[in-house]
Scaffold this motif. Structure first.
Motif, PDB file in Angstrom:
ATOM      1  N   LEU A   1      -5.688   9.750  26.695  1.00 46.19           N
ATOM      2  CA  LEU A   1      -5.793   8.910  25.507  1.00 46.19           C
ATOM      3  C   LEU A   1      -4.403   8.743  24.903  1.00 46.19           C
ATOM      4  O   LEU A   1      -3.426   9.284  25.417  1.00 46.19           O
ATOM      5  CB  LEU A   1      -6.764   9.524  24.495  1.00 46.19           C
ATOM      6  N   THR A   2      -4.298   8.035  23.810  1.00 48.68           N
ATOM      7  CA  THR A   2      -2.996   7.742  23.213  1.00 48.68           C
ATOM      8  C   THR A   2      -2.231   9.007  22.856  1.00 48.68           C
ATOM      9  O   THR A   2      -1.038   9.101  23.114  1.00 48.68           O
ATOM     10  CB  THR A   2      -3.174   6.870  21.960  1.00 48.68           C
ATOM     11  N   THR A   3      -2.905   9.981  22.277  1.00 45.54           N
ATOM     12  CA  THR A   3      -2.197  11.172  21.798  1.00 45.54           C
ATOM     13  C   THR A   3      -2.547  12.456  22.524  1.00 45.54           C
ATOM     14  O   THR A   3      -1.965  13.494  22.228  1.00 45.54           O
ATOM     15  CB  THR A   3      -2.475  11.386  20.296  1.00 45.54           C
ATOM     16  N   ALA A   4      -3.513  12.426  23.436  1.00 49.46           N
ATOM     17  CA  ALA A   4      -3.939  13.660  24.089  1.00 49.46           C
ATOM     18  C   ALA A   4      -4.708  13.362  25.366  1.00 49.46           C
ATOM     19  O   ALA A   4      -5.045  12.220  25.652  1.00 49.46           O
ATOM     20  CB  ALA A   4      -4.826  14.463  23.141  1.00 49.46           C
ATOM     21  N   GLU A   5      -4.968  14.431  26.095  1.00 47.04           N
ATOM     22  CA  GLU A   5      -5.899  14.393  27.223  1.00 47.04           C
ATOM     23  C   GLU A   5      -7.199  15.005  26.741  1.00 47.04           C
ATOM     24  O   GLU A   5      -7.191  16.015  26.045  1.00 47.04           O
ATOM     25  CB  GLU A   5      -5.387  15.242  28.386  1.00 47.04           C
ATOM     26  N   VAL A   6      -8.317  14.394  27.082  1.00 43.48           N
ATOM     27  CA  VAL A   6      -9.621  14.941  26.693  1.00 43.48           C
ATOM     28  C   VAL A   6     -10.443  15.240  27.936  1.00 43.48           C
ATOM     29  O   VAL A   6     -10.286  14.585  28.966  1.00 43.48           O
ATOM     30  CB  VAL A   6     -10.396  13.989  25.754  1.00 43.48           C
ATOM     31  N   LEU A   7     -11.313  16.219  27.796  1.00 47.80           N
ATOM     32  CA  LEU A   7     -12.211  16.576  28.881  1.00 47.80           C
ATOM     33  C   LEU A   7     -13.205  15.449  29.089  1.00 47.80           C
ATOM     34  O   LEU A   7     -13.896  15.036  28.163  1.00 47.80           O
ATOM     35  CB  LEU A   7     -12.945  17.876  28.552  1.00 47.80           C
ATOM     36  N   LEU A   8     -13.247  14.931  30.285  1.00 43.78           N
ATOM     37  CA  LEU A   8     -14.187  13.864  30.626  1.00 43.78           C
ATOM     38  C   LEU A   8     -15.461  14.441  31.226  1.00 43.78           C
ATOM     39  O   LEU A   8     -16.556  14.013  30.909  1.00 43.78           O
ATOM     40  CB  LEU A   8     -13.528  12.887  31.609  1.00 43.78           C
ATOM     41  N   GLY A   9     -15.324  15.437  32.079  1.00 39.00           N
ATOM     42  CA  GLY A   9     -16.490  16.039  32.701  1.00 39.00           C
ATOM     43  C   GLY A   9     -16.137  17.332  33.406  1.00 39.00           C
ATOM     44  O   GLY A   9     -14.980  17.568  33.748  1.00 39.00           O
ATOM     45  N   SER A  10     -17.150  18.153  33.614  1.00 34.19           N
ATOM     46  CA  SER A  10     -16.965  19.413  34.313  1.00 34.19           C
ATOM     47  C   SER A  10     -18.191  19.657  35.183  1.00 34.19           C
ATOM     48  O   SER A  10     -19.326  19.522  34.718  1.00 34.19           O
ATOM     49  CB  SER A  10     -16.804  20.542  33.287  1.00 34.19           C
ATOM     50  N   TRP A  11     -17.956  19.994  36.435  1.00 37.10           N
ATOM     51  CA  TRP A  11     -19.024  20.258  37.397  1.00 37.10           C
ATOM     52  C   TRP A  11     -18.758  21.618  38.032  1.00 37.10           C
ATOM     53  O   TRP A  11     -17.913  21.739  38.922  1.00 37.10           O
ATOM     54  CB  TRP A  11     -19.056  19.186  38.474  1.00 37.10           C
ATOM     55  N   PRO A  12     -19.463  22.664  37.595  1.00 38.94           N
ATOM     56  CA  PRO A  12     -19.245  23.998  38.173  1.00 38.94           C
ATOM     57  C   PRO A  12     -19.991  24.193  39.492  1.00 38.94           C
ATOM     58  O   PRO A  12     -21.109  23.696  39.661  1.00 38.94           O
ATOM     59  CB  PRO A  12     -19.778  24.940  37.095  1.00 38.94           C
ATOM     60  N   ALA A  13     -19.353  24.890  40.394  1.00 39.72           N
ATOM     61  CA  ALA A  13     -19.958  25.326  41.664  1.00 39.72           C
ATOM     62  C   ALA A  13     -20.624  24.194  42.442  1.00 39.72           C
ATOM     63  O   ALA A  13     -21.739  24.333  42.927  1.00 39.72           O
ATOM     64  CB  ALA A  13     -20.940  26.466  41.415  1.00 39.72           C
ATOM     65  N   VAL A  14     -19.923  23.074  42.584  1.00 42.69           N
ATOM     66  CA  VAL A  14     -20.467  21.954  43.367  1.00 42.69           C
ATOM     67  C   VAL A  14     -20.095  22.124  44.842  1.00 42.69           C
ATOM     68  O   VAL A  14     -19.123  22.779  45.174  1.00 42.69           O
ATOM     69  CB  VAL A  14     -19.965  20.584  42.839  1.00 42.69           C
ATOM     70  N   PRO A  15     -20.871  21.528  45.766  1.00 44.93           N
ATOM     71  CA  PRO A  15     -20.590  21.673  47.197  1.00 44.93           C
ATOM     72  C   PRO A  15     -19.338  20.896  47.623  1.00 44.93           C
ATOM     73  O   PRO A  15     -18.752  20.152  46.839  1.00 44.93           O
ATOM     74  CB  PRO A  15     -21.846  21.106  47.861  1.00 44.93           C
ATOM     75  N   ASP A  16     -18.979  21.059  48.888  1.00 38.85           N
ATOM     76  CA  ASP A  16     -17.773  20.425  49.428  1.00 38.85           C
ATOM     77  C   ASP A  16     -17.762  18.906  49.307  1.00 38.85           C
ATOM     78  O   ASP A  16     -16.691  18.308  49.249  1.00 38.85           O
ATOM     79  CB  ASP A  16     -17.581  20.799  50.902  1.00 38.85           C
ATOM     80  N   ASP A  17     -18.923  18.284  49.267  1.00 35.52           N
ATOM     81  CA  ASP A  17     -18.952  16.824  49.157  1.00 35.52           C
ATOM     82  C   ASP A  17     -18.955  16.363  47.686  1.00 35.52           C
ATOM     83  O   ASP A  17     -19.478  15.308  47.360  1.00 35.52           O
ATOM     84  CB  ASP A  17     -20.143  16.247  49.916  1.00 35.52           C
ATOM     85  N   TRP A  18     -18.332  17.138  46.814  1.00 30.77           N
ATOM     86  CA  TRP A  18     -18.338  16.852  45.379  1.00 30.77           C
ATOM     87  C   TRP A  18     -17.802  15.476  44.991  1.00 30.77           C
ATOM     88  O   TRP A  18     -18.240  14.928  43.969  1.00 30.77           O
ATOM     89  CB  TRP A  18     -17.636  17.952  44.591  1.00 30.77           C
ATOM     90  N   PRO A  19     -16.906  14.832  45.737  1.00 25.05           N
ATOM     91  CA  PRO A  19     -16.492  13.484  45.317  1.00 25.05           C
ATOM     92  C   PRO A  19     -17.669  12.510  45.184  1.00 25.05           C
ATOM     93  O   PRO A  19     -17.671  11.649  44.311  1.00 25.05           O
ATOM     94  CB  PRO A  19     -15.519  13.051  46.407  1.00 25.05           C
ATOM     95  N   HIS A  20     -18.693  12.659  46.034  1.00 26.77           N
ATOM     96  CA  HIS A  20     -19.872  11.788  45.938  1.00 26.77           C
ATOM     97  C   HIS A  20     -20.656  12.052  44.656  1.00 26.77           C
ATOM     98  O   HIS A  20     -21.248  11.142  44.096  1.00 26.77           O
ATOM     99  CB  HIS A  20     -20.772  11.957  47.156  1.00 26.77           C
ATOM    100  N   LEU A  21     -20.655  13.299  44.210  1.00 28.78           N
ATOM    101  CA  LEU A  21     -21.381  13.675  42.999  1.00 28.78           C
ATOM    102  C   LEU A  21     -20.715  13.122  41.738  1.00 28.78           C
ATOM    103  O   LEU A  21     -21.382  12.613  40.842  1.00 28.78           O
ATOM    104  CB  LEU A  21     -21.477  15.202  42.911  1.00 28.78           C
ATOM    105  N   ILE A  22     -19.390  13.191  41.654  1.00 28.72           N
ATOM    106  CA  ILE A  22     -18.707  12.778  40.427  1.00 28.72           C
ATOM    107  C   ILE A  22     -18.322  11.294  40.431  1.00 28.72           C
ATOM    108  O   ILE A  22     -17.933  10.752  39.404  1.00 28.72           O
ATOM    109  CB  ILE A  22     -17.463  13.644  40.148  1.00 28.72           C
ATOM    110  N   ARG A  23     -18.444  10.646  41.569  1.00 28.70           N
ATOM    111  CA  ARG A  23     -18.041   9.247  41.705  1.00 28.70           C
ATOM    112  C   ARG A  23     -18.648   8.315  40.651  1.00 28.70           C
ATOM    113  O   ARG A  23     -17.934   7.509  40.060  1.00 28.70           O
ATOM    114  CB  ARG A  23     -18.361   8.734  43.100  1.00 28.70           C
ATOM    115  N   PRO A  24     -19.971   8.397  40.364  1.00 26.07           N
ATOM    116  CA  PRO A  24     -20.527   7.490  39.351  1.00 26.07           C
ATOM    117  C   PRO A  24     -19.854   7.631  37.978  1.00 26.07           C
ATOM    118  O   PRO A  24     -19.580   6.643  37.305  1.00 26.07           O
ATOM    119  CB  PRO A  24     -22.007   7.887  39.286  1.00 26.07           C
TER     120      PRO A  24
END
Length: 118
Positions: A67-90
């Motif tokens: 963001l303009t003045t900071a970085e903010v947490l967008l999302g967190s996915w704990p203990a996801v499998p190796d194919d995690w890019p498919h999970l967070i893609r949407p």
């Protein structure tokens, strides 16, 4: 491309991965570039990914939005499998679309204000 590196720890000396491009196709590519550890802050509207091995199995994945003045947490996915890019893609796809729409609206408002002499 993210899926080719997602099942391995991030290289030493990097702060995360900057999302460069996300395909409109559900099975399309997610392109990244590594962010050096010295990187101070994310540019406005850009997304940083960070992943590390989870304590029991899989990966702990975190995303941040610049963001303009900071970085903010967008999302967190704990203990996801190796194919995690498919999970967070949407989430990544929707957020990049939202950031593009906001940038367009901001530019249109700035132009309108200039034309109105405000």
């Amino acid at each position: 491309m993210l899926p080719t590196v997602a099942a391995r720890p991030m290289p030493h000396g990097v702060h995360g991965a900057l999302l460069q491009r996300i395909s409109a196709r559900p099975d399309g590519p997610l392109d990244i570039t590594w962010l050096a550890a010295e990187t101070s802050r994310l540019p406005l509207g850009r997304i940083r990914l960070r992943w590390e091995p989870a304590s029991r199995s899989g990966w702990d994945v975190t995303t941040f939005l610049g963001l303009t003045t900071a970085e903010v947490l967008l999302g967190s996915w704990p203990a996801v499998p190796d194919d995690w890019p498919h999970l967070i893609r949407p989430t990544l796809y929707e957020m990049t679309g939202l950031c593009a729409a906001l940038a367009f609206a901001t530019d249109a408002l700035d132009l309108s204000n200039r034309l109105a002499g405000v």
